[in-house]
Design a protein around this motif. Structure first.
Motif, mmCIF file in Angstrom:
data_model
loop_
_atom_site.group_PDB
_atom_site.id
_atom_site.type_symbol
_atom_site.label_atom_id
_atom_site.label_comp_id
_atom_site.label_asym_id
_atom_site.label_seq_id
_atom_site.Cartn_x
_atom_site.Cartn_y
_atom_site.Cartn_z
ATOM 1 N N HIS A 223 -0.441 29.409 -11.939
ATOM 2 C CA HIS A 223 -0.291 29.389 -13.403
ATOM 3 C C HIS A 223 -1.638 29.586 -14.108
ATOM 4 O O HIS A 223 -1.668 30.019 -15.269
ATOM 5 N N LEU B 212 4.935 22.701 -21.123
ATOM 6 C CA LEU B 212 4.516 24.062 -20.787
ATOM 7 C C LEU B 212 4.945 25.028 -21.884
ATOM 8 O O LEU B 212 4.165 25.892 -22.321
ATOM 9 N N GLY C 298 1.224 23.040 -16.253
ATOM 10 C CA GLY C 298 1.660 24.081 -15.322
ATOM 11 C C GLY C 298 1.675 23.662 -13.869
ATOM 12 O O GLY C 298 2.208 24.379 -13.015
ATOM 13 N N HIS D 268 8.006 29.037 -15.707
ATOM 14 C CA HIS D 268 6.909 29.154 -14.741
ATOM 15 C C HIS D 268 7.121 30.348 -13.830
ATOM 16 O O HIS D 268 6.171 31.099 -13.540
#
Length: 646
Positions: free
Chosen positions: A11, A232, A271, A279
């Motif tokens: 990420h 996120l 993340g 994700h």
């Protein structure tokens, strides 16, 4: 060659991809993503987090080695960066005019020794008529300079403080330094914009945002979350919003940079341990690939765009697409054959420093000095044809600050109203004032010619990029220019009693684009002058040619398929409407007259050229010497002043 065994977080590569994409898109065209420049700030956060995480771990475990630390920095940063500097200097000596090739060579030397931000702070021309920074191919290296200077001090600070402070106090010190850095930026940006933009003290806070996250995780003050998808998404939304709603007109850097940097830190933290669809989407192969080549993409994108703009101006949509994919191709080449090749090399620190820093820097300095010593010609000094063609097409126009009698400044002062050089005409005593911004100043030659023919004189004062209005100018000027502009206007107001006639002009269309109410502000100012029994002469807006380049004829020697003389008028309908509105307003207001010189400028077709020679300095300003000449012997001129007619 050994691969790095440190833990890989996909990420973070996704965040790198977001950062470099926003920067490239913004630099291709500001309108595509007004706040895309915050990608650089995201890079600072990523760097601060990753480097500080390694630093805290090694210092805490007593395994820190200063040589190993800087060896990693050299391998990670320098080969790719120095290779781009070499190619940039070499290419610039063939594409750029000699005087500009010298500047590229100079900036290359400073970039090689990790001080490009100092160079651009101290030596970058920031005057009103300065050449666009978008054709300065190594300008983006300022951010590398900030990083490299930060990591000269940060390991030492950590070595001293980490063993001596408890985790709470250490974290508070980092947080306090972030706030102090942002506060300094906020405080100094009006008076010291270049320093604030380029230098470490006002940028360190951004790297420390990442370092603070690293400290909180290192001390277990926060844990890596498990599947925290809402956070996120929130961080991603915050980054996107920053790109859309923050713009170059905001105070930045300053308190505002805490917004995108905080969201970037939140993205990194949230993340970890993710399996959500968000994700997975952010870590698809194309995104991760862009993240992996992001450093090289950042390095190559700016020189390529600068080289294109130098010859052809702002890219079209088609050209933008071609440039974008060319950037990706060059990024891959630099990543594959330079960045990856040297990143995992082994050897002693001294051998590494010599091969990957000292030797390449010597090569850069040698090439740069060769360009400088040949007065910017470089290898072109061997080409007599180029020198001959350049001499025949060279434009010798200079900026207004080279003329003592043109009194245009960022900030007007008392002395400017006492300077006799600012009075043009037969007498040094006058009750006529030419006032406005640079669009008033470029008429000095026009009115100077008329005044000398008709036997009167006038004082000129102008405040660059600052509208001649009596209401608040905040909507019309950049934040760092607000104080200069507001104070200049206040000073002008105290001097108006000395003058019976005010000749005024401005970049009306520019201010109108910033705030649609500008014309009402301008007319209100004229009415105040009228109420004070002043005679007001409003001068209309001259034609604008956004694609005009006064050095175009010289650049065609190198740049192919470039037609200098075929330059179309820009914003014509808008300018014509504004001029009509001004003329109508003047007609309906006692003691207010309107005049423009567009019929003279456009007597043989509207063009910034006359008889194949430029009469404009840039896209919207008449060149000073041409300003003196364009009304001479003109049958289209019918200007009456105090009963006299030219």
């Amino acid at each position: 060659m050994e691969k790095d065994k440190r833990t890989y977080y996909s990420h973070i590569d996704s965040l790198r991809a977001i950062a470099v994409f926003t920067v490239i898109l913004f630099h291709i065209n500001h309108s595509y993503l007004p706040g895309g420049f915050i990608g650089v700030d995201i890079f600072f956060v990523i760097s601060g987090y990753l480097i500080s995480s390694q630093l805290f771990k090694s210092v805490s475990n007593n395994t820190f080695s200063i040589k190993e630390f800087y060896a990693r920095r050299i391998k990670r940063i320098l080969p790719a960066a120095l290779s781009v500097i070499v190619f940039t200097i070499v290419i610039a000596q063939f594409l750029y005019l000699p005087e500009d090739a010298i500047k590229v060579a100079e900036s290359g030397i400073w970039s090689a020794i990790s001080l490009p931000n100092v160079y651009f702070w101290k030596f970058q021309d920031t005057s009103y008529f300065a050449a666009s920074s978008y054709t300065t191919p190594l300008l983006h290296y300022w951010s590398l300079g900030v990083e490299e200077q930060f990591y000269l001090f940060w390991p030492l600070v950590v070595l001293i403080l980490l063993p001596r402070l408890n985790k709470f106090l250490f974290s508070i010190v980092i947080l306090a330094t972030i706030l102090i850095s942002a506060g300094i930026a906020q405080t100094l940006i009006s008076e010291h914009h270049s320093f604030v933009y380029y230098m470490l003290p006002t940028r360190a806070g951004e790297l420390l945002v990442g370092a603070l996250l690293a400290a909180l995780l290192h001390f277990n003050m926060i844990k890596k979350p498990t599947k925290n998808t809402p956070l996120l998404l929130l961080s991603l939304a915050g980054i996107v919003a920053s790109c859309v709603f923050i713009s170059s007109t905001d105070i930045f850097p300053g308190w505002l940079y805490l917004v995108p940097t905080s969201f970037a830190a939140l993205f990194i933290w949230s993340g970890f341990n993710q399996t959500s669809f968000t994700h997975k989407f952010l870590t698809i192969k194309p995104v991760l690939w862009l993240g992996k080549v992001s450093y090289s993409a950042y390095l190559v994108h700016w020189p390529l765009l600068a080289f294109y703009r130098y010859g052809y101006g702002e890219p079209s949509v088609f050209a933008s697409i071609v440039l974008f994919f060319t950037i990706l191709l060059l990024a891959f080449i630099n990543w594959k054959f330079i960045e990856e090749r040297f990143r995992y090399s082994s050897g002693t620190f001294s051998k590494l420093a010599f091969k990957q820093f000292i030797l390449p820097s010597i090569i850069i300095v040698t090439i740069a000095f060769a360009v400088i010593k040949t007065e910017g010609f470089g290898l072109r000094i061997l080409n007599d044809t180029y020198a001959t063609e350049l001499a025949s097409t060279r434009n010798h126009a200079v900026t207004t600050n080279k003329y003592d009698y043109i009194c245009q400044y960022w900030r007007l002062e008392e002395k400017h109203f006492n300077n006799s050089d600012c009075i043009i005409g037969d007498s040094k005593e006058t009750d006529v004032l030419l006032w406005g911004d640079s669009n008033a100043a470029h008429y000095i030659g026009v009115f100077g010619t008329i005044a000398k023919e008709q036997g009167w004189s006038f004082r000129n004062v102008s405040h660059a990029a600052c509208p001649p209005i009596f209401t608040d100018v905040k909507s019309f000027v950049k934040v760092n220019r607000y104080d200069d502009c507001a104070n200049s206007i206040e000073l002008v107001k105290t001097k108006l009693a000395q003058y019976k006639t005010i000749i005024v002009s401005a970049a009306y269309n520019h201010y109108q684009q910033l705030d649609s109410d500008f014309m009402s502000h301008f007319e209100s100012m004229v009415l105040e002058l009228n109420k004070a029994e002043k005679k007001v002469i409003i001068v209309g807006k001259a034609p604008v040619f956004k694609k005009f380049d006064r050095h175009c004829l010289s650049k065609t020697i190198i740049y192919p398929v470039k037609n200098c003389l075929n330059v179309q008028q820009s914003d014509k309908a808008e300018i014509d409407d504004i001029n009509r509105q001004l003329a109508t307003f003047a007609k309906n207001t006692e003691n207010v007259n309107y005049i423009d010189f567009n019929s003279i400028i456009c007597s043989n077709g509207c063009s910034p050229y006359r008889e194949g020679k430029p009469i404009y300095f840039d896209s919207s300003h008449i060149e000073t010497l041409s300003s003196w000449n364009i009304v001479r012997n003109s049958s289209n001129l019918n200007f009456t002043f105090e009963g006299r007619t030219l």
